[in-house]
Design an enzyme around this catalytic site. Structure first.
Site, PDB file in Angstrom:
ATOM      1  N   SER A 214       0.520  -0.850   0.041  1.00  0.00           N
ATOM      2  CA  SER A 214       0.065   0.191  -0.085  1.00  0.00           C
ATOM      3  C   SER A 214       0.183   1.333   0.579  1.00  0.00           C
ATOM      4  O   SER A 214       2.122   1.340  -0.668  1.00  0.00           O
ATOM      5  CB  SER A 214      -1.424   0.065   0.829  1.00  0.00           C
ATOM      6  OG  SER A 214      -1.989   1.162   1.075  1.00  0.00           O
ATOM      7  N   ASN A 215       0.164   2.369   0.223  1.00  0.00           N
ATOM      8  CA  ASN A 215       1.041   3.583   0.494  1.00  0.00           C
ATOM      9  C   ASN A 215       0.740   4.748   1.327  1.00  0.00           C
ATOM     10  O   ASN A 215      -0.315   3.701   2.241  1.00  0.00           O
ATOM     11  CB  ASN A 215       0.974   4.255  -0.889  1.00  0.00           C
ATOM     12  CG  ASN A 215      -0.712   4.674  -1.211  1.00  0.00           C
ATOM     13  OD1 ASN A 215      -1.109   5.546  -1.001  1.00  0.00           O
ATOM     14  ND2 ASN A 215      -0.707   4.287  -2.388  1.00  0.00           N
TER      15      ASN A 215
END
Ligand code: PMT
Length: 416
Positions: A214-215
Site C-alpha cells: 500500500s502507500n
C-alpha cells in the site's frame, strides 16, 4: 488566502439552536459548544419543556448570549422572534420532539422558537429525538413528510439505546453529524445539479493473509474535495480505499469503500459514466502481486523475495481512452500527480498520456505537502497553461480545485 468563511462555512454565521423537551436536550450543549468553536454566533431558543431538562443559564453560559425568551417578551417595541428570524442564517432544532415537529408542521407559534421559525425564510435543520414508536407513528411520519416537502433538512434519528433503555430508531444523530449538516446548510449551492465521482486514499494489494502492498495516502485531500463539493450542493460518489480519517455525514456525499485497485477501477468506472466530472485523487497501487497466497508466505523458504508483481489497470488512463473513443467531452477528467521534483514536466506528461483536462500536481517531497498532512501546495496544469495555488489547508486547496472543475463542466455544457 481564502476568507475564513470558506475554510469553515460556519465562521461568522448566526445560528439559532432550538431545543425541545427531550432527554437529548443535554446533547444540544455540545452542539452549541462545537458551533462556537467553528466561529458561529450562536443563540439558543429552548422551549418551556426544554428548560425542565437543561436550564437556560447553561445555554447562556455556553453560547455567550441570552436565550430567546417567550413569544410575549416584547420590550421597548422590539419583537424578539421577528428580530431573530431576520438576524439568523440558520435554525438548527435539536432535540426535536414529536410534539415540536407536529407544531412546526402545523404552523403553531406558542413558543418563541416556533414563532421565529414561522418568520424565518432561511435553511432549517431538524434532529428528531424520541421513542421509536413515537417516531414510526403515522402522525409523526406525516409531519416529517410535511416538513421535508417544505425544504426542512432532517438529520437522523439513528438506531441506538433510547431514554427508556430499549433500543431502536429514535436516538438523536451524533453531534458531529448535526454540526456537519449545519455547515452544509449555510453553504452556497453553486455546484447543485453536478454529479461527481471522486477517488481518495490508498489502495491495498494483498499478498497473503497477513501482508499487503500500500502507500502513505491518508485520504485527507480526496475527502476534502468530496466534503467541500457536497457542501456546495454536488452529488458526490466518494470511492475510497482504507482511510485514516472518518468520512463525515454530509448530505449528498455517498461513500463507497473499496480495498484493491481492481475494486476501485470497477466502482469508479461505472459511476464516471453518469458523472459530470471524475476527480481521481487516490494513490492507486501501480502494481499488485500476481497471485494472492492462501497461506502466510514463508520467509524461511524465500517466498517473500520471489513475489511477482503485475501492473494494475490505470483508472484515469482508461477513462481518458474511453472518452476519446466516444469523442465525448464528458466526464471532465481531473487527475492528480504525486511527484518529487520536476513537478511541471511530469504533470504535463501525465495530462497528455492519461487524456485528462486538468492535472493537480503536488511535490510530495516538500514539507507540508502531499501525503498525510493537513496542508498542500498544488500546481494546476491544463493543456495550455499552469498555475500554482498558495500553500494552504487541504480544504482551501479543494475549494480552488472545485472552482476549476465547475468552470470545466460549464464549458462542456455549453459545447453540447
Ligand atoms: O491522501 P493524502 O494523505 O491527503 O495525500 C494526498 C495525495 C498525495 C495522495 C494526493 O494529493 C495525490 O497526489 N494523489 C495522486 C497520487 C498518485 O497516485 O499519483 P500518480 O502520479 O501515481 O498517479 C497519477 C494519476 O493517475 C492520479 O490521478 C491517480 O489517481 C491515477 N491513477 C494511478 C494509477 C492507477 N492504476 N490508476 C489511476 O487512476
Amino acid at each position: 488566502m481564502l476568507p475564513p468563511s470558506m475554510q469553515t462555512p460556519l465562521f461568522g454565521k448566526r445560528v439559532l439552536v432550538g431545543v425541545g423537551g427531550s432527554i437529548a436536550a443535554y446533547r444540544a450543549c455540545d452542539v452549541v459548544r462545537r458551533l462556537r468553536e467553528l466561529g458561529a454566533i450562536v443563540r439558543v431558543a429552548p422551549t418551556r419543556a426544554a428548560a425542565a431538562f437543561v436550564t437556560p443559564m447553561t445555554f447562556e453560559a455556553l453560547s455567550g448570549m441570552t436565550c430567546l425568551g417567550g413569544v410575549l417578551d416584547v420590550a421597548h417595541g422590539r419583537i424578539p422572534h421577528v428580530e431573530e428570524a431576520h438576524a439568523s442564517d440558520l435554525v438548527l432544532v435539536c432535540a426535536a420532539t414529536a410534539d415540536l415537529m407536529a407544531k412546526m408542521a402545523h404552523g403553531l407559534a406558542d413558543e418563541a422558537l416556533l414563532a421565529t421559525l414561522l418568520a424565518f425564510p432561511g435553511p432549517v435543520v431538524v434532529a428528531p429525538a424520541m421513542e421509536s414508536h413515537m417516531w414510526s407513528h403515522a402522525a409523526t411520519q406525516a409531519n416529517v413528510a410535511t416538513l421535508r416537502s417544505r425544504g426542512v433538512h432532517l438529520v437522523g434519528p439513528v438506531e441506538g439505546v433510547l431514554a427508556s433503555g430499549r433500543s431502536g430508531a429514535g436516538r438523536m444523530a451524533p453531534v458531529d453529524d448535526l454540526v456537519e449538516a449545519a455547515a452544509w446548510a449555510v453553504c452556497d449551492k453553486d455546484l447543485a445539479g453536478t454529479q461527481l465521482v471522486i477517488t481518495a486514499g490508498p489502495t491495498v494489494e494483498d499478498l497473503d493473509p497477513v501482508r499487503f502492498l500500500s502507500n502513505r495516502s491518508s485520504g485527507r485531500m480526496g475527502l476534502a474535495l468530496a466534503v467541500q463539493a457536497a457542501r456546495r450542493g454536488a452529488q458526490v460518489s466518494l470511492v475510497h480505499g482504507p482511510l485514516r480519517i472518518a468520512v463525515p455525514a454530509v448530505p449528498g456525499l455517498t461513500p463507497i469503500a473499496v480495498r484493491s485497485a481492481a475494486e476501485m477501477h470497477e466502482e469508479t468506472t461505472k459511476r464516471a459514466a453518469r458523472s459530470d466530472a471524475a476527480i481521481l485523487c487516490a494513490a492507486v497501487a501501480d502494481a499488485r502481486p500476481r497471485t494472492l497466497a492462501k497461506t502466510k508466505l514463508k520467509k524461511s523458504k524465500g517466498e517473500l523475495t520471489r513475489v511477482e508483481l503485475v501492473p494494475t489497470r490505470d483508472i484515469l488512463a482508461d477513462l481518458g481512452a474511453a472518452r476519446k473513443k466516444k469523442k465525448a467531452k464528458r466526464p471532465v477528467l481531473v487527475g492528480f500527480a504525486a511527484e518529487t521534483g520536476e513537478v511541471l514536466a511530469y504533470a504535463r506528461g501525465k495530462l497528455a498520456h492519461k487524456g485528462c483536462d486538468l492535472i493537480c500536481a503536488n511535490d510530495v517531497g516538500e514539507a507540508g505537502s502531499g501525503f498525510d498532512v493537513d496542508t498542500n501546495r498544488m500546481l494546476l496544469v491544463w493543456p495550455t497553461e499552469e498555475r500554482w495555488l498558495p500553500h494552504a489547508s487541504k480544504d482551501e486547496v479543494a475549494w480552488h480545485i472545485l472552482d476549476e472543475v465547475k468552470a470545466l463542466v460549464a464549458r462542456t455544457t455549453r459545447r453540447r
